[in-house]
Scaffold this motif. Structure first.
Motif, PDB file in Angstrom:
ATOM      1  N   PHE A 115       0.810  -1.216   0.000  1.00  0.00           N
ATOM      2  CA  PHE A 115       0.000   0.000   0.000  1.00  0.00           C
ATOM      3  C   PHE A 115       0.848   1.273   0.000  1.00  0.00           C
ATOM      4  N   ASP A 116       2.147   1.097   0.265  1.00  0.00           N
ATOM      5  CA  ASP A 116       3.042   2.252   0.224  1.00  0.00           C
ATOM      6  C   ASP A 116       3.489   2.567  -1.200  1.00  0.00           C
ATOM      7  N   LEU A 117       3.178   1.660  -2.142  1.00  0.00           N
ATOM      8  CA  LEU A 117       3.715   1.836  -3.496  1.00  0.00           C
ATOM      9  C   LEU A 117       2.663   2.405  -4.441  1.00  0.00           C
ATOM     10  N   ARG A 354      14.304   0.205   6.852  1.00  0.00           N
ATOM     11  CA  ARG A 354      14.196   1.303   5.896  1.00  0.00           C
ATOM     12  C   ARG A 354      12.964   1.031   5.039  1.00  0.00           C
ATOM     13  N   TYR A 355      12.074   2.013   4.846  1.00  0.00           N
ATOM     14  CA  TYR A 355      10.916   1.817   3.980  1.00  0.00           C
ATOM     15  C   TYR A 355      11.360   1.690   2.540  1.00  0.00           C
ATOM     16  N   VAL A 356      10.638   0.862   1.805  1.00  0.00           N
ATOM     17  CA  VAL A 356      11.016   0.581   0.414  1.00  0.00           C
ATOM     18  C   VAL A 356      11.312   1.847  -0.375  1.00  0.00           C
ATOM     19  N   GLN A 357      10.397   2.817  -0.245  1.00  0.00           N
ATOM     20  CA  GLN A 357      10.556   4.003  -1.081  1.00  0.00           C
ATOM     21  C   GLN A 357      11.306   5.126  -0.365  1.00  0.00           C
ATOM     22  N   GLY A 358      11.695   4.879   0.882  1.00  0.00           N
ATOM     23  CA  GLY A 358      12.393   5.930   1.626  1.00  0.00           C
ATOM     24  C   GLY A 358      13.899   5.734   1.536  1.00  0.00           C
ATOM     25  N   ASP A 359      14.648   6.786   1.714  1.00  0.00           N
ATOM     26  CA  ASP A 359      16.088   6.609   1.595  1.00  0.00           C
ATOM     27  C   ASP A 359      16.794   6.609   2.964  1.00  0.00           C
ATOM     28  N   LYS A 360      16.052   7.038   3.999  1.00  0.00           N
ATOM     29  CA  LYS A 360      16.761   7.054   5.276  1.00  0.00           C
ATOM     30  C   LYS A 360      16.336   5.877   6.170  1.00  0.00           C
ATOM     31  N   GLU A 361      17.243   5.506   7.034  1.00  0.00           N
ATOM     32  CA  GLU A 361      16.965   4.410   7.940  1.00  0.00           C
ATOM     33  C   GLU A 361      16.003   4.909   9.024  1.00  0.00           C
ATOM     34  N   VAL A 362      14.866   4.254   9.137  1.00  0.00           N
ATOM     35  CA  VAL A 362      13.858   4.699  10.089  1.00  0.00           C
ATOM     36  C   VAL A 362      14.109   4.069  11.459  1.00  0.00           C
ATOM     37  N   LEU A 363      14.659   2.845  11.451  1.00  0.00           N
ATOM     38  CA  LEU A 363      15.095   2.221  12.689  1.00  0.00           C
ATOM     39  C   LEU A 363      16.560   1.848  12.492  1.00  0.00           C
ATOM     40  N   GLY A 380       8.983   9.103  22.695  1.00  0.00           N
ATOM     41  CA  GLY A 380       9.851   9.708  21.700  1.00  0.00           C
ATOM     42  C   GLY A 380       9.013  10.626  20.841  1.00  0.00           C
ATOM     43  N   GLN A 381       9.681  11.592  20.217  1.00  0.00           N
ATOM     44  CA  GLN A 381       8.927  12.560  19.448  1.00  0.00           C
ATOM     45  C   GLN A 381       8.299  11.942  18.205  1.00  0.00           C
ATOM     46  N   ASN A 382       7.370  12.687  17.626  1.00  0.00           N
ATOM     47  CA  ASN A 382       6.752  12.244  16.374  1.00  0.00           C
ATOM     48  C   ASN A 382       7.821  11.955  15.347  1.00  0.00           C
ATOM     49  N   GLY A 383       7.663  10.828  14.670  1.00  0.00           N
ATOM     50  CA  GLY A 383       8.601  10.496  13.605  1.00  0.00           C
ATOM     51  C   GLY A 383       9.857   9.812  14.096  1.00  0.00           C
ATOM     52  N   SER A 384       9.902   9.464  15.390  1.00  0.00           N
ATOM     53  CA  SER A 384      11.129   8.839  15.876  1.00  0.00           C
ATOM     54  C   SER A 384      11.174   7.335  15.591  1.00  0.00           C
ATOM     55  N   GLY A 385      10.073   6.787  15.069  1.00  0.00           N
ATOM     56  CA  GLY A 385      10.100   5.384  14.641  1.00  0.00           C
ATOM     57  C   GLY A 385       9.317   4.421  15.523  1.00  0.00           C
ATOM     58  N   LYS A 386       8.496   4.955  16.416  1.00  0.00           N
ATOM     59  CA  LYS A 386       7.776   4.101  17.359  1.00  0.00           C
ATOM     60  C   LYS A 386       6.778   3.178  16.639  1.00  0.00           C
ATOM     61  N   THR A 387       5.974   3.765  15.783  1.00  0.00           N
ATOM     62  CA  THR A 387       4.982   2.956  15.069  1.00  0.00           C
ATOM     63  C   THR A 387       5.669   1.932  14.168  1.00  0.00           C
ATOM     64  N   THR A 388       6.740   2.364  13.527  1.00  0.00           N
ATOM     65  CA  THR A 388       7.477   1.460  12.647  1.00  0.00           C
ATOM     66  C   THR A 388       7.976   0.246  13.419  1.00  0.00           C
ATOM     67  N   LEU A 389       8.435   0.497  14.626  1.00  0.00           N
ATOM     68  CA  LEU A 389       8.912  -0.594  15.470  1.00  0.00           C
ATOM     69  C   LEU A 389       7.804  -1.629  15.701  1.00  0.00           C
ATOM     70  N   VAL A 390       6.608  -1.130  15.973  1.00  0.00           N
ATOM     71  CA  VAL A 390       5.469  -2.034  16.190  1.00  0.00           C
ATOM     72  C   VAL A 390       5.132  -2.784  14.906  1.00  0.00           C
ATOM     73  N   LYS A 391       5.170  -2.080  13.779  1.00  0.00           N
ATOM     74  CA  LYS A 391       4.856  -2.726  12.501  1.00  0.00           C
ATOM     75  C   LYS A 391       5.846  -3.856  12.219  1.00  0.00           C
ATOM     76  N   CYS A 392       7.097  -3.656  12.632  1.00  0.00           N
ATOM     77  CA  CYS A 392       8.096  -4.712  12.446  1.00  0.00           C
ATOM     78  C   CYS A 392       7.797  -5.888  13.374  1.00  0.00           C
ATOM     79  N   LEU A 396       4.513  -7.026   9.824  1.00  0.00           N
ATOM     80  CA  LEU A 396       3.952  -6.345   8.659  1.00  0.00           C
ATOM     81  C   LEU A 396       5.069  -5.826   7.762  1.00  0.00           C
ATOM     82  N   TYR A 397       6.157  -5.423   8.396  1.00  0.00           N
ATOM     83  CA  TYR A 397       7.331  -4.952   7.658  1.00  0.00           C
ATOM     84  C   TYR A 397       8.544  -5.717   8.182  1.00  0.00           C
ATOM     85  N   PRO A 398       9.131  -6.589   7.372  1.00  0.00           N
ATOM     86  CA  PRO A 398      10.293  -7.321   7.865  1.00  0.00           C
ATOM     87  C   PRO A 398      11.506  -6.396   7.997  1.00  0.00           C
TER      88      PRO A 398
HETATM   89  N1  LIG Z   1       4.802   3.929   5.031  1.00  0.00           N
HETATM   90  C1  LIG Z   1       5.878   4.723   5.123  1.00  0.00           C
HETATM   91  N2  LIG Z   1       6.682   4.925   4.070  1.00  0.00           N
HETATM   92  C2  LIG Z   1       7.771   5.705   4.163  1.00  0.00           C
HETATM   93  N3  LIG Z   1       8.158   6.331   5.262  1.00  0.00           N
HETATM   94  C3  LIG Z   1       7.401   6.184   6.355  1.00  0.00           C
HETATM   95  C4  LIG Z   1       6.221   5.365   6.340  1.00  0.00           C
HETATM   96  N4  LIG Z   1       5.679   5.400   7.579  1.00  0.00           N
HETATM   97  C5  LIG Z   1       6.478   6.195   8.321  1.00  0.00           C
HETATM   98  N5  LIG Z   1       7.508   6.655   7.590  1.00  0.00           N
HETATM   99  C6  LIG Z   1       8.602   7.514   8.092  1.00  0.00           C
HETATM  100  O1  LIG Z   1       9.268   6.805   9.105  1.00  0.00           O
HETATM  101  C7  LIG Z   1       9.612   7.657  10.165  1.00  0.00           C
HETATM  102  C8  LIG Z   1       9.095   7.096  11.476  1.00  0.00           C
HETATM  103  O2  LIG Z   1       7.699   7.110  11.466  1.00  0.00           O
HETATM  104  P1  LIG Z   1       6.827   6.455  12.618  1.00  0.00           P
HETATM  105  O3  LIG Z   1       7.345   5.108  12.904  1.00  0.00           O
HETATM  106  O4  LIG Z   1       5.407   6.572  12.226  1.00  0.00           O
HETATM  107  O5  LIG Z   1       7.153   7.425  13.838  1.00  0.00           O
HETATM  108  P2  LIG Z   1       6.366   7.634  15.195  1.00  0.00           P
HETATM  109  O6  LIG Z   1       5.378   6.542  15.363  1.00  0.00           O
HETATM  110  O7  LIG Z   1       7.449   7.608  16.221  1.00  0.00           O
HETATM  111  O8  LIG Z   1       5.734   8.978  15.127  1.00  0.00           O
HETATM  112  C9  LIG Z   1       9.072   9.027   9.822  1.00  0.00           C
HETATM  113  O9  LIG Z   1      10.133   9.803   9.329  1.00  0.00           O
HETATM  114  C10 LIG Z   1       8.065   8.759   8.739  1.00  0.00           C
HETATM  115  O10 LIG Z   1       8.047   9.817   7.833  1.00  0.00           O
END
Ligand SMILES: Nc1ncnc2c1ncn2[C@@H]1O[C@H](COP(=O)(O)OP(=O)(O)O)[C@@H](O)[C@H]1O
Ligand SMILES: [Mg+2]
Length: 606
Positions: A115-117, A354-363, A380-392, A396-398
């Motif tokens: 769904f990110d693509l 790292r998200y497929v379409q993103g270039d920076k390491e999110v975790l 942690g502040q918004n965007g620090s990777g908390k949700t991503t950690l849970v998704k891993c 949902l995201y290997p």
């Molecule tokens: N589906 C996605 N595709 C690309 N980048 C994403 C996606 N979801 C989140 N990001 C990026 O990953 C970083 C961490 O996001 P997120 O895990 O949602 O942070 P938090 O939950 O701590 O606010 C952010 O910079 C965000 O822009």
């Protein structure tokens, strides 16, 4: 290689409708023979009429018979046509249902990462033409068979007179054939190009029509802004389509002039033939009709070919949607069970992502261990990777590198359903379903949708029961306004429904990912303290960008820019005097002394 998919489509239609295919082919063979019969009957009729007019006998039995024959043929051909149309419609409905079901099965089971693509969404948009588009290539093939039979009968008729007539009528249609094929290809390419634009137009339209955006659109005066955007995208596609259409129609005018010229040549040769071979008038008329018919049929076949070409590409695109495999998205299908009772805990071992379409390491390089029954807060502040950690953690995201293990077993090896059954997450953007309150809670474990006793129990635990009882129809009150005139809940009430949902699932690990962010800090702490009590024998993780609530946790993980910067109890982290301490101090204003009373009221005292 496109034919591989066409063959697959034919097999599929055969499986879905053996009778339809059988009847369609039979009826098209019958229809294919009509032109020949009509030609023959009209030839005989003209000759018979001529004889009848010229002779003095009053014998009209044969004439009558031929007239009846002609009448029967026209009735029969229209009946066959209508029967076919009905059968096609019926088959179309069957396929429409089946194809949509196939698409829904796929879209509801592909990895979330798809769904990110944008490319995935474009592809989905392209193939959602329903059963009609699926049936049309098969129909084209059958129509070709029918046209082929007609053509054969015309040719047979003409060959008897002079074989050169067949060649001439064929040559006249070659350019048409060419043009049709060329434009078919162009149309398809245009279609590919247009789908992202169409999707953008759909998006703007959706914003202007959806309930969720209605308020903001009005308050910010965005209606004309989005309408203009929609119009721009809409017109862009329409303009391109019309330009291509104009080109095609233009070339067809030229071609038809060419065909007409050829036809004239043929007419001249037929007249000449008629003179030398002493043809009767019936034969003459029939030949002219046959030449015209042959030409029309040729043109029809070439159009069908072009159409089939376009349809073949669609079918290929359709099947490729199902074969879609993005090498960037490979999720191992594990089949091991989830530990029936977690004994060692959850371990993150140097996890990076790292998200497929993103270039920076999110975790990056995340390592920690959670013990059984431990209550963890991740801040942690918004965007620090908390949700991503849970998704891993949910698989949902290997992770791009590193492992996540539960009792020493990698989550990649654990069966997906088992994993999702044993770990429950309520995300920040949890869904507020347009269903009854009871159903909204039962979403947590849909098998228990009728277990009102348990639903009531979890609602009592989460504190939702109190307001649900006051709703007009209690637990059966419908929420939302899309499908019926339902009730609206406040943000806080929805949070409690979400919490009930999590509890109803009754899994070993429960995660709340800021579903309380919309609440004021006091209400958030109320939910968190309840959550802590309710998950006594479980691993519980709650995520917040607010520090205060996290005090209740056994351990706090502080994240910053994808890394764990601090880890420990509230006291330890405060004593450290760094990241956590600073964030805590910054937010301390929310807990000014005048709200001290409220803090005590929710059972939180320092
Ligand atoms: N589906 C996605 N595709 C690309 N980048 C994403 C996606 N979801 C989140 N990001 C990026 O990953 C970083 C961490 O996001 P997120 O895990 O949602 O942070 P938090 O939950 O701590 O606010 C952010 O910079 C965000 O822009
Ligand atoms: Mg988040």
């Amino acid at each position: 290689m496109d034919n591989k998919y066409l063959a697959k489509a034919l097999r599929y239609v055969w499986q879905k409708g053996k009778w339809w295919l059988f009847l369609s082919v039979t009826l098209s063979v019958v229809t294919g023979c009509f032109p020949f019969l009509t030609l023959w009957v009209s030839k005989e009729l003209i000759n018979e009429v001529t004889r009848f007019i010229q002779s003095s006998t009053k014998e009209y039995a044969l004439l009558l018979l031929l007239l009846v024959g002609q009448f029967m043929l026209s009735i029969l051909s229209s009946a066959v046509k209508n029967i076919r149309e009905y059968l096609d419609k019926k088959m179309e409905c069957t396929l429409d249902f089946d194809v949509q079901q196939m698409i829904l099965d796929k879209t509801s089971s592909v990895p979330v990462m798809y769904f990110d693509l944008p490319d995935y969404h474009d592809h989905l948009q392209r193939i959602s033409g329903g059963g009609a588009r699926f049936l049309s290539p098969v129909r084209s093939v059958i129509d070709m068979l029918q046209a082929g039979i007609s053509l054969f009968s015309y040719a047979l008729f003409l060959i008897v007179i002079d074989w050169r007539l067949v060649i001439l009528s064929l040559v006249a249609t070659i350019p048409i054939f060419y043009i049709q094929a060329k434009f078919g290809q162009r149309r398809y390419r245009l279609h590919l190009k247009q789908s992202p634009v169409a999707r953008a137009a759909d998006y703007y339209k959706y914003l202007l029509q959806d309930r969720k955006s209605a308020k903001e659109i009005r308050l910010f005066g965005l209606a004309s802004f989005f309408r203009e955007r929609w119009a721009e995208k809409f017109m862009q596609n329409t303009g391109e389509t019309l330009r291509l259409e104009k080109k095609q129609q233009g070339s067809e005018v030229g071609l038809e002039a060419f065909s007409a010229f050829f036809y004239m040549g043929i007419a001249v040769s037929v007249i000449w033939l008629a003179r030398t071979a002493k043809m009767n008038i019936g034969e003459f008329v029939a030949i002219i009709q046959a030449v015209q018919g042959a030409q029309e049929t040729f043109t029809r076949i070439s159009m069908l070919f072009a159409k089939l070409y376009e349809e073949k590409l669609f079918i290929k695109d359709f099947y490729q949607f199902f074969e879609r495999e993005d090498e960037r998205i490979l999720i191992a299908a594990g089949n091991e069970p989830f530990p029936s009772t977690i004994r060692q805990g959850i371990t993150f071992n140097q996890v990076s992502f790292r998200y497929v379409q993103g270039d920076k390491e999110v975790l990056s390089d995340i390592s920690f261990h959670i013990h059984p029954h431990e209550k963890i807060a991740i801040v942690g502040q918004n965007g620090s990777g908390k949700t991503t950690l849970v998704k891993c953690l949910m698989g949902l995201y290997p992770p791009t590198s590193g492992q996540i293990k539960i009792d020493g077993r990698s989550i990649a090896d654990i069966d997906e359903n088992e994993l999702h059954k044993n770990i429950t997450v309520i995300f920040q953007d949890f869904i507020r379903y347009d269903l009854s309150v009871r159903e909204n809670i039962a979403i947590g474990n849909i098998a228990g949708i009728d277990d009102l006793d348990r639903i009531r129990k979890v609602a009592e635990l989460s504190g939702a029961d109190a307001f649900i009882r006051k709703l007009p129809e209690g637990y059966e009150t419908y929420l939302g306004r899309l499908l019926a005139d339902g009730e609206d809940l406040s943000g806080g009430q929805w949070q409690k429904v979400a919490l009930s949902r999590a509890l109803f699932r009754d899994s070993q690990v429960v995660i709340l990912d800021e579903p309380t962010a919309a609440l004021d800090p006091i209400a958030e702490m109320d939910i968190f303290s309840k959550f802590k009590l309710l998950t006594e024998n479980k691993i519980a993780i709650f995520i917040s960008h607010r520090m205060a609530a996290s005090r209740m946790a056994d351990r706090i993980i502080v994240m910053k820019e994808g890394k764990i910067v601090e880890m420990g109890t509230h006291e330890e982290l405060m004593a450290l005097g760094q990241e956590y301490y600073q964030m805590y101090q910054m937010q301390a204003q929310w807990f000014s002394s005048e709200r001290e009373g409220e803090r005590e009221a929710v059972g939180w005292t320092s």
